[in-house]
Design an enzyme around this catalytic site. Sequence first.
Site, PDB file in Angstrom:
ATOM      1  N   ALA A  62      -5.535   4.216   1.221  1.00 43.95           N
ATOM      2  CA  ALA A  62      -4.185   3.755   1.586  1.00 43.95           C
ATOM      3  C   ALA A  62      -3.276   3.934   0.375  1.00 43.95           C
ATOM      4  CB  ALA A  62      -4.243   2.284   1.993  1.00 43.95           C
ATOM      5  N   GLY A 101      -9.358   4.005   2.563  1.00 44.32           N
ATOM      6  CA  GLY A 101      -8.888   4.488   3.858  1.00 44.32           C
ATOM      7  C   GLY A 101      -9.260   5.943   4.087  1.00 44.32           C
ATOM      8  N   GLU A 104     -12.533   5.843   5.493  1.00 41.82           N
ATOM      9  CA  GLU A 104     -12.410   5.245   6.833  1.00 41.82           C
ATOM     10  C   GLU A 104     -11.900   6.276   7.842  1.00 41.82           C
ATOM     11  OE1 GLU A 104     -10.203   1.898   5.232  1.00 41.82           O
ATOM     12  OE2 GLU A 104     -11.701   0.551   6.087  1.00 41.82           O
ATOM     13  N   GLU A 124     -12.263  -0.844  -2.294  1.00 40.12           N
ATOM     14  CA  GLU A 124     -11.288  -1.918  -2.078  1.00 40.12           C
ATOM     15  C   GLU A 124     -11.619  -3.195  -2.854  1.00 40.12           C
ATOM     16  OE1 GLU A 124     -12.512   0.115   0.137  1.00 40.12           O
ATOM     17  OE2 GLU A 124     -11.043   0.657   1.653  1.00 40.12           O
TER      18      GLU A 124
HETATM   19  N1  T1G Z   1      -2.238   4.900  -3.677  1.00 39.29           N
HETATM   20  C1  T1G Z   1      -1.124   5.259  -4.352  1.00 39.29           C
HETATM   21  N2  T1G Z   1      -1.122   6.049  -5.460  1.00 39.29           N
HETATM   22  C2  T1G Z   1      -2.324   6.480  -5.890  1.00 39.29           C
HETATM   23  C3  T1G Z   1      -3.534   6.137  -5.247  1.00 39.29           C
HETATM   24  C4  T1G Z   1      -3.456   5.317  -4.096  1.00 39.29           C
HETATM   25  N3  T1G Z   1      -4.546   4.989  -3.401  1.00 39.29           N
HETATM   26  N4  T1G Z   1      -4.559   6.718  -5.946  1.00 39.29           N
HETATM   27  C5  T1G Z   1      -3.993   7.383  -6.966  1.00 39.29           C
HETATM   28  N5  T1G Z   1      -2.665   7.245  -6.945  1.00 39.29           N
HETATM   29  C6  T1G Z   1      -1.715   7.847  -7.875  1.00 39.29           C
HETATM   30  C7  T1G Z   1      -1.864   7.306  -9.280  1.00 39.29           C
HETATM   31  O1  T1G Z   1      -1.117   6.113  -9.442  1.00 39.29           O
HETATM   32  C8  T1G Z   1      -1.312   8.460 -10.100  1.00 39.29           C
HETATM   33  O2  T1G Z   1       0.100   8.391  -9.976  1.00 39.29           O
HETATM   34  C9  T1G Z   1      -1.768   9.685  -9.321  1.00 39.29           C
HETATM   35  O3  T1G Z   1      -2.016   9.233  -7.981  1.00 39.29           O
HETATM   36  C10 T1G Z   1      -3.034  10.292  -9.877  1.00 39.29           C
HETATM   37  O4  T1G Z   1      -3.980   9.236  -9.953  1.00 39.29           O
HETATM   38  C11 T1G Z   1      -7.116   0.737   4.204  1.00 39.29           C
HETATM   39  C12 T1G Z   1      -6.608  -0.761   2.063  1.00 39.29           C
HETATM   40  C13 T1G Z   1      -8.168   9.113  -6.411  1.00 39.29           C
HETATM   41  C14 T1G Z   1     -10.054   8.972  -8.079  1.00 39.29           C
HETATM   42  O5  T1G Z   1      -8.701   2.486  -4.713  1.00 39.29           O
HETATM   43  O6  T1G Z   1      -9.407   5.953  -7.787  1.00 39.29           O
HETATM   44  O7  T1G Z   1      -7.577   2.392   1.081  1.00 39.29           O
HETATM   45  O8  T1G Z   1       0.625   8.207 -12.419  1.00 39.29           O
HETATM   46  O9  T1G Z   1      -4.269   9.359 -12.454  1.00 39.29           O
HETATM   47  O10 T1G Z   1      -7.762  10.384 -12.442  1.00 39.29           O
HETATM   48  O11 T1G Z   1      -9.259   0.003   3.644  1.00 39.29           O
HETATM   49  O12 T1G Z   1      -6.547   7.790  -8.462  1.00 39.29           O
HETATM   50  O13 T1G Z   1       0.627  10.440 -11.308  1.00 39.29           O
HETATM   51  O14 T1G Z   1       2.414   8.736 -10.758  1.00 39.29           O
HETATM   52  O15 T1G Z   1      -5.904   8.071 -10.994  1.00 39.29           O
HETATM   53  O16 T1G Z   1      -7.585  12.285 -10.702  1.00 39.29           O
HETATM   54  C15 T1G Z   1      -8.441   2.531  -1.963  1.00 39.29           C
HETATM   55  C16 T1G Z   1      -7.528   4.713  -6.100  1.00 39.29           C
HETATM   56  C17 T1G Z   1      -7.044   2.079  -1.699  1.00 39.29           C
HETATM   57  C18 T1G Z   1      -8.524   4.838  -4.962  1.00 39.29           C
HETATM   58  C19 T1G Z   1      -7.914  10.155  -8.637  1.00 39.29           C
HETATM   59  N6  T1G Z   1      -8.430   3.690  -2.834  1.00 39.29           N
HETATM   60  N7  T1G Z   1      -7.353   5.967  -6.808  1.00 39.29           N
HETATM   61  O17 T1G Z   1      -8.108   9.937 -10.010  1.00 39.29           O
HETATM   62  O18 T1G Z   1      -5.812  10.594 -10.880  1.00 39.29           O
HETATM   63  S1  T1G Z   1      -7.019   0.626  -0.692  1.00 39.29           S
HETATM   64  C20 T1G Z   1      -8.554   3.555  -4.172  1.00 39.29           C
HETATM   65  C21 T1G Z   1      -8.323   6.450  -7.659  1.00 39.29           C
HETATM   66  C22 T1G Z   1      -7.471   1.207   0.838  1.00 39.29           C
HETATM   67  C23 T1G Z   1      -8.185   0.772   3.163  1.00 39.29           C
HETATM   68  C24 T1G Z   1      -7.746   0.161   1.869  1.00 39.29           C
HETATM   69  C25 T1G Z   1      -7.946   7.680  -8.433  1.00 39.29           C
HETATM   70  C26 T1G Z   1      -8.533   8.976  -7.856  1.00 39.29           C
HETATM   71  P1  T1G Z   1       1.006   8.993 -11.192  1.00 39.29           P
HETATM   72  P2  T1G Z   1      -5.016   9.241 -11.161  1.00 39.29           P
HETATM   73  P3  T1G Z   1      -7.366  10.877 -11.085  1.00 39.29           P
END
Ligand code: T1G
Length: 691
Positions: A62, A101, A104, A124
Amino acid sequence: MQTVRIARQGSVAVATIDNPPVNALGAALRRDLATAVTEVMADPEVEALVLAAAGRAFIAGADISEFGKPLAQPILPEVLDLIENAAKPVVAAIQGVALGGGLEVALACHGRVALPAAKLGLPEIKLGIIPGAGGTQRLPRLIGAAKAFPMMLSGEPVAAQKALDLGLVDRVVEGDLVAAAVALAQELAAKGRPRKTGEIAEKLTQADREAFEALAKDATAKSGDMPNAMALIEAVRGAFTLPLAEGLAHERALFARLVVDERSKALRHAFFAEREAAKVPGIDDSVKPRPIARAAVIGAGTMGGGIAMCFANAGIPVTLIETSQEQVEKGHARIRDTYGFSVKRGSMTEATREQRMALITPAVGIAAAAEADIVIEAAFEEMGVKREIFGALDKVAKPGAVLASNTSYLDLTEIAAATTRPADVLGMHFFSPANVMKLLEIVRPEGVAADVVATAIALGRRLGKVPVVVGNCFGFVGNRMLEQRTRAAERLLVAGALPHEVDAALTGFGFKMGPFAMSDLAGNDIGWRSRKSRGKTAAVADAICERGWFGQKTGRGYYLYPEGARAGQRDPEVEALIADVSAKEGVARRSFTSEEILARLLDPMVNEGARILEEGIAARSGDIDIVWLTGYNWPAWRGGPMHWAEAVGLDVIVRRLEEQAAESGDASLEPAPLLRRLAAEGKGFSALKAA
Ligand code: T1G
């Protein structure tokens, strides 16, 4: 911009998700995905759909930046219902990370194909929430709850091969992923109506339920105070006790409650703050780091040894330099022993230990640094010693070598001035134990070259650190704020609190240790030496050191450490000493609540943080939070000192500081102008833009 492009491969439609940078499921992508699925399902010429993705991530989950705001339609569960209930098979082609997500979405599909490098996970829990779009219902149905629950509780992704072994993906393919997904889609189409993940029940056996309940009991014992871990247990249990629709609704209700919890807001703040900290004013992609193929560390003590281990762990050859063979061999042996603990724990093989030891070359004399691309000095914390070392380094280090000091407090401009190449000199402040703590403060003195800063940032990442660029002042960011807490703790003792009460207030807040236990662990004489070098005093702390009560290493400090005792015990002599100091200072001792103690310890830190922002020593308040979260074990679910202050309310902090300043007569407790201004405007630090 369309975030989903549809193409045809024969009778199969291929929808490619393209929502840079990581295909997060923001409102536009959710809408385009729903439209694509609806269109494809209505197309009589199409017998199946493949969901593919462009870029390095399949779907990163998400869009975390949307949390806490009104969610635009369609919400993710609705999109997933469309996929799962589609009349034609939908197959996910997973080329990169499928997280949250993102996984999912793949779970709602009827088949999953992945490249070997793909990773799949439900992280999450790390954001203080739980999966909110079917993960707790569909993953157990696919792989069993006893395997699904630990994946969701740890939040750690699994590699594609492991996913295949679990039954989470159907195929792992090299080469043309989309072609393989199209082939699977056609096979499923030939079988007629696709089987919904929600209908799979054979994995949820009685044995699986018992195994899950045992894991849930263990998790409750370990993480009973984490509301999201408890909610996860409840949600997964629903996969056994509720029909899919009710299980999904129950999961969503639990998720919705957690998203608004302060803990989750703090963890989401930290997620973005860490990424923001990587954006350093004046250092963009056009500034190329210098290549680092070999390093040298001056000083084989605890810090120098830990830093050398960081290089060896990253596969970078490093020369460990001391002034005598005996000293360097002692330091080298200490590194071998430290690796030995990992070998004993089973987290490292003997072979790996030997490989890493082979990368660390012990040597005597500065000349051994001649071939290094970067030299990190970790010698005695005294300016004269450092200037002498940098003066000598200047004569032997190769042109273009980066010369860094691991100093915790001292002026990098003064250190750089001992060389003829000040533009190549900066601070790289590691935190003890250097091979464990994530924080790396990169101290940027006036005149340092931009590519030298970029080199330190890139190297920090390569060493697995969280680099935060800070300005050059006494104590930089972390230790400068820590000194405020140390002074506040001393004031509390004189005013009436006792060491164990102060420590308990901080451990109750979520820190692993309080200030006095920490001082006893590190050695009270370190602070004593630092105060004396700056002509400062602290009545209680000095009195304890004058008695040689330096802490654990001498068997007593603020606490007593009887032979073999695991934790310090209250020392009546220390408490009598404290009462004497109060009497000498004419202070009528009084008791303090934990809340009062916390405010008196943390408010002055926030005030110093505000001054650090005013002076431009930190570019943004989130950087200060990351320093404390990754360098000082500030409780992750409290988001760091500046985030905490914002949650408390800056007006409250200002009022309490004014009271403390009036009561103690200590003008340094007067609120900083920035703090007053933001409080008056009803704003928080996050309202400030990066300097
Ligand atoms: N949402 C918004 N922005 C995100 C994002 C996300 N999920 N993941 C990364 N970004 C942005 C980050 O802020 C950065 O922005 C750029 O992308 C590159 O990220 C419904 C509710 C995917 C392994 O927890 O683990 O789904 O600084 O520097 O090192 O059940 O990002 O460039 O402006 O980290 O290559 C669950 C979180 C969400 C994954 C990539 N998902 N992200 O790593 O790049 S909750 C997560 C990561 C959810 C559902 C629930 C990592 C990555 P900017 P980065 P990276």
